[in-house]
Scaffold this active site. Structure first.
Site, PDB file in Angstrom:
ATOM      1  CB  ALA A 125      27.722 -37.769  15.486  1.00  0.00           C
ATOM      2  CB  ALA A 126      24.632 -39.195  20.397  1.00  0.00           C
ATOM      3  N   GLY A 127      22.766 -38.977  17.894  1.00  0.00           N
ATOM      4  CA  GLY A 127      21.517 -39.286  17.191  1.00  0.00           C
ATOM      5  C   GLY A 127      21.785 -39.930  15.836  1.00  0.00           C
ATOM      6  CG  ASP A 128      23.861 -37.766  12.881  1.00  0.00           C
ATOM      7  OD1 ASP A 128      22.663 -37.530  12.657  1.00  0.00           O
ATOM      8  OD2 ASP A 128      24.743 -36.887  12.911  1.00  0.00           O
TER       9      ASP A 128
HETATM   10  O1  RIB Z   1      24.294 -34.390  13.877  1.00  0.00           O
HETATM   11  C1  RIB Z   1      25.584 -33.854  13.985  1.00  0.00           C
HETATM   12  C2  RIB Z   1      25.943 -33.106  12.744  1.00  0.00           C
HETATM   13  O2  RIB Z   1      25.111 -31.991  12.613  1.00  0.00           O
HETATM   14  C3  RIB Z   1      27.344 -32.560  12.722  1.00  0.00           C
HETATM   15  O3  RIB Z   1      28.284 -33.476  12.214  1.00  0.00           O
HETATM   16  C4  RIB Z   1      27.217 -31.297  11.875  1.00  0.00           C
HETATM   17  O4  RIB Z   1      27.858 -31.373  10.654  1.00  0.00           O
HETATM   18  C5  RIB Z   1      25.724 -31.083  11.720  1.00  0.00           C
HETATM   19  O5  RIB Z   1      25.307 -31.433  10.481  1.00  0.00           O
END
Ligand code: RIB
Length: 307
Positions: free
Chosen positions: A250-253
């Site tokens: 989730a760093a990119g998110d």
């Molecule tokens: O980018 C991370 C995410 O990728 C995780 O939370 C997982 O659910 C996948 O979708």
């Protein structure tokens, strides 16, 4: 005034195993521990944008099961509008099986479940919400035709589009020309541009190739080597921030969500990218997806301390 951000994307429950290392094919490996953590690229980006100060709406689909209910609850706790999170009665919620090794690297396997049911009709139902926002965020964990519908809906209404093409796949002809901000890692940039990204110089070449295909701006994340921002005005490399890596999930998110809020608040590309880098760096110091995304006050304190 909080900038309006809409997200069309996935919701998953992440089933996370912490392990000493990746298992070899055919091997049974004893892990350290197990966690259920809300995730999904769409939901994660929505949570990051909300925690950074955006007024966020999520357009998504979950199953009528415990994972779906828990995901909806946690999204609401972050103040996210889930009016357009549809519950599909006849399928399971999306799930991600994630292995996180001691060195912080991860591997992810997805079962799309209800994410595969998110349709262009869901986008149409939310078109007023999308039109009322400053930016739309999309990823590729929902059907491509739904992403295409979302981009078209935003463009028709003059809303800027951020695309994070993950998991990477071939894009329909002309899609990149609809994208104002393309956020890619090394792998995604390499696959979409045809330029293998190994260092900052090759990242710059890949970004240039993507700009040549009609993208407004490219943000190429390079892990510990930082971020490259590129648009018609030129390119700028932001070196990586030094942090203790626990889990890169989730760093990119987080980067995408924080970038969107910065842009929505009127920051230029470089200022928004610099701010988003601090939020993403904090995320890698913690385990999990939404469990690791920082609050704005934490990011501000970290940045003040680092600067
Ligand atoms: O980018 C991370 C995410 O990728 C995780 O939370 C997982 O659910 C996948 O979708």
């Amino acid at each position: 005034m909080k900038p309006g951000i809409s997200v069309v994307g996935s919701v998953n429950m992440d089933l996370v195993f912490r392990t000493p290392r990746m298992p070899a094919p055919g091997e049974t490996l004893s892990g350290h521990e197990f966690h259920e953590i809300p995730g999904g690229k769409g939901a994660n980006q929505a949570v990051a944008a909300a925690r950074m100060g955006g007024a966020v709406s999520l357009i998504a689909c979950v199953g009528a099961d415990g994972f779906g209910r828990r995901s909806q609850q946690t999204l609401q706790q972050d103040g996210i509008d889930i009016t357009h999170v549809r519950v599909a009665d006849d399928c399971a919620s999306g799930v991600a099986g994630i292995l996180v090794c001691d060195d912080g690297e991860n591997s992810i396997v997805l079962a799309a479940g209800a994410n595969a049911r998110l349709s262009p009709a869901d986008v149409t139902a939310a078109q007023d919400v999308i039109g009322a926002g400053k930016l739309l965020l999309c990823q590729l964990e929902v059907p491509m035709e739904t992403v295409q519908a979302a981009l078209a809906c935003a463009k028709r209404q003059g809303v800027r589009v951020v695309l994070n093409p993950a998991p990477v796949q071939a894009l329909p002809e002309g899609m990149l020309a609809q994208v104002d901000y393309l956020v890619v890692n090394e792998t995604e940039a390499g696959q979409l541009s045809g330029v293998a990204v190994q260092d900052v110089d090759s990242a710059a070449q890949a970004a240039q190739a993507l700009l040549g295909r009609g993208v407004g701006a490219v943000l190429l994340t390079l892990g510990e080597h930082g971020v490259l921002a590129a648009d018609a005005a030129g390119q700028q490399h932001f070196p990586g921030l030094k942090v203790q890596v626990v889990d890169t999930t989730a760093a990119g998110d987080t980067f995408v969500g924080a970038l969107a809020v910065g842009l929505g608040q009127g920051l230029d590309l470089r200022a928004a990218a610099a701010a988003a880098q601090y939020a993403a760096a904090l995320t890698v110091t913690r385990l999990g997806a939404q469990s690791s995304i920082p609050q704005l006050a934490e990011v501000e304190a970290f940045r003040a301390h680092a600067g």
